[in-house]
Scaffold this active site. Sequence first.
Site, PDB file in Angstrom:
ATOM      1  N   ASP A  29      89.952 116.935 -12.133  1.00  0.00           N
ATOM      2  CA  ASP A  29      90.521 116.272 -10.964  1.00  0.00           C
ATOM      3  C   ASP A  29      89.651 115.109 -10.504  1.00  0.00           C
ATOM      4  O   ASP A  29      90.155 114.128  -9.952  1.00  0.00           O
ATOM      5  CB  ASP A  29      90.682 117.295  -9.830  1.00  0.00           C
ATOM      6  CG  ASP A  29      91.649 116.833  -8.758  1.00  0.00           C
ATOM      7  OD1 ASP A  29      92.553 116.041  -9.083  1.00  0.00           O
ATOM      8  OD2 ASP A  29      91.523 117.267  -7.605  1.00  0.00           O
TER       9      ASP A  29
ATOM     10  N   HIS B 227      90.529 117.411   0.039  1.00  0.00           N
ATOM     11  CA  HIS B 227      89.961 116.077  -0.155  1.00  0.00           C
ATOM     12  C   HIS B 227      89.285 115.639   1.144  1.00  0.00           C
ATOM     13  O   HIS B 227      89.649 116.080   2.229  1.00  0.00           O
ATOM     14  CB  HIS B 227      91.050 115.098  -0.575  1.00  0.00           C
ATOM     15  CG  HIS B 227      91.495 115.280  -1.997  1.00  0.00           C
ATOM     16  ND1 HIS B 227      91.408 114.284  -2.946  1.00  0.00           N
ATOM     17  CD2 HIS B 227      92.016 116.351  -2.647  1.00  0.00           C
ATOM     18  CE1 HIS B 227      91.855 114.728  -4.102  1.00  0.00           C
ATOM     19  NE2 HIS B 227      92.235 115.985  -3.945  1.00  0.00           N
TER      20      HIS B 227
ATOM     21  N   CYS C 140      93.542 110.817  -6.076  1.00  0.00           N
ATOM     22  CA  CYS C 140      94.784 111.220  -6.728  1.00  0.00           C
ATOM     23  C   CYS C 140      95.570 109.968  -7.059  1.00  0.00           C
ATOM     24  O   CYS C 140      95.873 109.176  -6.168  1.00  0.00           O
ATOM     25  CB  CYS C 140      95.613 112.139  -5.834  1.00  0.00           C
ATOM     26  SG  CYS C 140      97.190 112.622  -6.579  1.00  0.00           S
TER      27      CYS C 140
ATOM     28  N   ASN D 104      87.564 114.605  -3.814  1.00  0.00           N
ATOM     29  CA  ASN D 104      87.469 115.973  -3.345  1.00  0.00           C
ATOM     30  C   ASN D 104      86.175 116.160  -2.564  1.00  0.00           C
ATOM     31  O   ASN D 104      85.234 115.378  -2.691  1.00  0.00           O
ATOM     32  CB  ASN D 104      87.460 116.939  -4.539  1.00  0.00           C
ATOM     33  CG  ASN D 104      88.743 116.895  -5.318  1.00  0.00           C
ATOM     34  OD1 ASN D 104      89.754 117.439  -4.900  1.00  0.00           O
ATOM     35  ND2 ASN D 104      88.720 116.228  -6.459  1.00  0.00           N
TER      36      ASN D 104
END
Length: 344
Positions: A29, A237, A268, A277
């Site tokens: 991610d 986040h 994202c 994050n």
Amino acid sequence: MRAMVLLLRSTASSTNPNFVKIVEVGPRDGLQNEPKPIPPPIKAELINQLAIAGIRNIEAGSFVSPKWVPQMAGTAEVLSLIDSFPKTGYSVLVPNHKGLNDLLEILSPSTSPNSHAKPPPPVTEIAIFTSATDAFSLANTNVSVSGSLERLAPVARKAIDAGLKVRGYVSVVVTCPFSGRVDPRRVRDVSKELVQMGCYEVSLGDTTGAGTPASIRGMLGEVAKEVDVGILAGHFHDTNGTATANIMTALDFGLRTFDASVGGLGGCPYSPGATGNVATEDVVYALTGDSRWDVGPVDLVRLAETGEWISGVLGRETTSRAGKALSARRKREQERKRKEGAKL
């Protein structure tokens, strides 16, 4: 249904009620939002360094189409390069049957007569993902929420039949960048569907980083009406600097698993404006020291060095506050020793 959820809770909870599981999502991610793909050897080195630092749950990559997320190309090579560390679990994200089949192929024992062939990579878990709004789901996967759940159910069944655990993600649990405020009942219903299809854990993602302790508490209160908190994880986040506060709120609510990204990597690609994050270093710092929480054998200094290293590889400074503080302290100490040495 409720009995199923309670049964799943027993597999997700630790015998230590103060143990907090950290799932490191930086290699997946975190790196998926980078402007350029990262070479597989660098990704593998990041994963190995995280394991050396004591991180015991690492999301190593994803089997998504390189056409849509080129930053995740080469996951098979990454898995072939990582080392296996004791008591360390590795997972990968799979969006569909093709992604799962690609994973299962490399997990199959080698049929080569070469007895020195490297064993399959130590992946024991997959992650599947959906969202709480149709608008975000359509932007992310070109299908509605109901369509994504329908597509994911057979993937989950096949993975479980193959002996893999399945973890579910729900994106935009507070605010959607396309449709605004999210009804917590939507988050509840989607989470329930993921549990019903076999997910042992459901990670609730504040993808835009708009959540506050109050909104997180309200959302969790609604989800907990159908899904036991022992199955839930938080994925926050840090766009507005509230991620650590949100974790503390979720801990008070009963959650014991949180996703984090070393160096605060991430964002994202389908959520404009969202930053990374919450930094793993910041979470570890907040939950150690005089805290009653137990995050396991994590070496914060080594973890911060890993965050500083990968941030440097990416051409920027770490966004971890704890990481910056530890780095500054280390540099002051090095300068002090240099000056003392110069006097001799």
